[in-house]
Design a protein around this motif. Sequence first.
Motif, PDB file in Angstrom:
ATOM      1  N   ALA A 116       0.847  -1.206   0.000  1.00 31.88           N
ATOM      2  CA  ALA A 116       0.000   0.000   0.000  1.00 31.88           C
ATOM      3  C   ALA A 116       0.877   1.249   0.000  1.00 31.88           C
ATOM      4  O   ALA A 116       1.985   1.252   0.533  1.00 31.88           O
ATOM      5  CB  ALA A 116      -0.902   0.008   1.232  1.00 31.88           C
ATOM      6  N   TRP A 117       0.390   2.332  -0.573  1.00 33.93           N
ATOM      7  CA  TRP A 117       1.104   3.607  -0.545  1.00 33.93           C
ATOM      8  C   TRP A 117       1.064   4.193   0.851  1.00 33.93           C
ATOM      9  O   TRP A 117       0.024   4.205   1.504  1.00 33.93           O
ATOM     10  CB  TRP A 117       0.493   4.589  -1.533  1.00 33.93           C
ATOM     11  N   ARG A 118       2.205   4.677   1.275  1.00 33.25           N
ATOM     12  CA  ARG A 118       2.288   5.311   2.596  1.00 33.25           C
ATOM     13  C   ARG A 118       3.150   6.561   2.493  1.00 33.25           C
ATOM     14  O   ARG A 118       4.058   6.656   1.668  1.00 33.25           O
ATOM     15  CB  ARG A 118       2.861   4.333   3.621  1.00 33.25           C
ATOM     16  N   ILE A 119       2.864   7.521   3.355  1.00 28.85           N
ATOM     17  CA  ILE A 119       3.613   8.775   3.421  1.00 28.85           C
ATOM     18  C   ILE A 119       4.589   8.666   4.588  1.00 28.85           C
ATOM     19  O   ILE A 119       4.173   8.358   5.711  1.00 28.85           O
ATOM     20  CB  ILE A 119       2.683   9.982   3.677  1.00 28.85           C
ATOM     21  N   ALA A 120       5.864   8.928   4.323  1.00 25.12           N
ATOM     22  CA  ALA A 120       6.876   8.877   5.378  1.00 25.12           C
ATOM     23  C   ALA A 120       6.906  10.188   6.153  1.00 25.12           C
ATOM     24  O   ALA A 120       6.743  11.264   5.571  1.00 25.12           O
ATOM     25  CB  ALA A 120       8.254   8.606   4.764  1.00 25.12           C
ATOM     26  N   LEU A 121       7.117  10.097   7.462  1.00 19.79           N
ATOM     27  CA  LEU A 121       7.121  11.268   8.344  1.00 19.79           C
ATOM     28  C   LEU A 121       8.480  11.444   9.019  1.00 19.79           C
ATOM     29  O   LEU A 121       9.142  10.461   9.357  1.00 19.79           O
ATOM     30  CB  LEU A 121       6.077  11.091   9.461  1.00 19.79           C
ATOM     31  N   VAL A 122       8.860  12.706   9.219  1.00 13.64           N
ATOM     32  CA  VAL A 122       9.985  13.036  10.100  1.00 13.64           C
ATOM     33  C   VAL A 122       9.504  14.107  11.080  1.00 13.64           C
ATOM     34  O   VAL A 122       8.699  14.951  10.736  1.00 13.64           O
ATOM     35  CB  VAL A 122      11.216  13.573   9.338  1.00 13.64           C
ATOM     36  N   PHE A 123      10.010  14.042  12.301  1.00 11.99           N
ATOM     37  CA  PHE A 123       9.733  15.081  13.280  1.00 11.99           C
ATOM     38  C   PHE A 123      11.001  15.894  13.475  1.00 11.99           C
ATOM     39  O   PHE A 123      12.092  15.338  13.560  1.00 11.99           O
ATOM     40  CB  PHE A 123       9.321  14.476  14.630  1.00 11.99           C
ATOM     41  N   TYR A 124      10.818  17.203  13.541  1.00  8.88           N
ATOM     42  CA  TYR A 124      11.945  18.115  13.733  1.00  8.88           C
ATOM     43  C   TYR A 124      12.038  18.503  15.196  1.00  8.88           C
ATOM     44  O   TYR A 124      11.040  18.884  15.809  1.00  8.88           O
ATOM     45  CB  TYR A 124      11.740  19.375  12.897  1.00  8.88           C
ATOM     46  N   GLU A 125      13.233  18.373  15.740  1.00  9.40           N
ATOM     47  CA  GLU A 125      13.445  18.834  17.102  1.00  9.40           C
ATOM     48  C   GLU A 125      14.878  19.307  17.255  1.00  9.40           C
ATOM     49  O   GLU A 125      15.809  18.555  16.977  1.00  9.40           O
ATOM     50  CB  GLU A 125      13.165  17.690  18.085  1.00  9.40           C
ATOM     51  N   GLU A 126      15.049  20.544  17.670  1.00 11.38           N
ATOM     52  CA  GLU A 126      16.365  21.108  17.989  1.00 11.38           C
ATOM     53  C   GLU A 126      17.405  20.809  16.920  1.00 11.38           C
ATOM     54  O   GLU A 126      18.480  20.278  17.201  1.00 11.38           O
ATOM     55  CB  GLU A 126      16.826  20.596  19.357  1.00 11.38           C
ATOM     56  N   GLY A 127      17.067  21.127  15.691  1.00 11.09           N
ATOM     57  CA  GLY A 127      18.052  21.013  14.623  1.00 11.09           C
ATOM     58  C   GLY A 127      18.163  19.637  13.994  1.00 11.09           C
ATOM     59  O   GLY A 127      18.975  19.438  13.108  1.00 11.09           O
ATOM     60  N   ARG A 128      17.377  18.675  14.432  1.00 10.16           N
ATOM     61  CA  ARG A 128      17.468  17.334  13.857  1.00 10.16           C
ATOM     62  C   ARG A 128      16.107  16.870  13.359  1.00 10.16           C
ATOM     63  O   ARG A 128      15.082  17.158  13.967  1.00 10.16           O
ATOM     64  CB  ARG A 128      17.939  16.323  14.911  1.00 10.16           C
ATOM     65  N   PHE A 129      16.149  16.110  12.263  1.00  9.75           N
ATOM     66  CA  PHE A 129      14.937  15.464  11.765  1.00  9.75           C
ATOM     67  C   PHE A 129      15.037  13.978  12.104  1.00  9.75           C
ATOM     68  O   PHE A 129      16.003  13.324  11.728  1.00  9.75           O
ATOM     69  CB  PHE A 129      14.825  15.609  10.243  1.00  9.75           C
ATOM     70  N   ALA A 130      14.045  13.451  12.790  1.00  4.82           N
ATOM     71  CA  ALA A 130      14.048  12.034  13.151  1.00  4.82           C
ATOM     72  C   ALA A 130      12.932  11.323  12.397  1.00  4.82           C
ATOM     73  O   ALA A 130      11.790  11.793  12.379  1.00  4.82           O
ATOM     74  CB  ALA A 130      13.841  11.881  14.657  1.00  4.82           C
ATOM     75  N   ALA A 131      13.270  10.181  11.780  1.00  4.79           N
ATOM     76  CA  ALA A 131      12.264   9.367  11.096  1.00  4.79           C
ATOM     77  C   ALA A 131      11.199   8.958  12.100  1.00  4.79           C
ATOM     78  O   ALA A 131      11.507   8.512  13.200  1.00  4.79           O
ATOM     79  CB  ALA A 131      12.920   8.135  10.484  1.00  4.79           C
TER      80      ALA A 131
END
Length: 180
Positions: A116-131
């Motif tokens: 299935a198609w899925r959208i990948a997310l990253v969260f930004y915190e204090e200068g870093r993007f985390a998967a």
Amino acid sequence: MSHRIEPAPSARAKCRGCGERIAAGELRFGESLPNPFADGEMTLWFHLDCAAFKRPEPFLETLEGRSEPLEGQERLASEARQGIVHRRLPRIDGAGRAPTGRAQCRSCRAPIDKGAWRIALVFYEEGRFAASGFVHAGCAQAYFETIDILPRVRRFSPGLREEDLAELQAELDRPVAPEA
Ligand SMILES: [Zn+2]
Ligand SMILES: [Zn+2]
């Protein structure tokens, strides 16, 4: 130093938004942050498009503070505004077909079927993007409050072909049914 937009003096810096190099001479956005490891500040560099998509507030502020408009100003400002109005849009980090059925959707909490198609997310915190996981393409409206996300997907999944994007659009248009 504050945030700034300037031509890259060399091709050494990688964009924090997409991981690719920023070409020498290309305009880039520098976000200035306190350095967590030493006194002073550090600068995170972004392509202008990547900054508009992933760091809309500091980017828009810097863009609008410039005395002369730059190429694509209206489009960049409009994408940044979308990401401020719809607070989860800057989390988009591309899209793809699920390689397994193990991931759980962060919106509806149901598993995302293999293929299935899925959208990948990253969260930004204090200068870093985390998967930070995935949502069903069909949950995009519920999660992002809009399905106008293809420019972001193209940017962060540059390997997708037009036919892939057409399939993705079809799933974006077809919301996942809530659990009975
Ligand atoms: Zn980039
Ligand atoms: Zn879902």
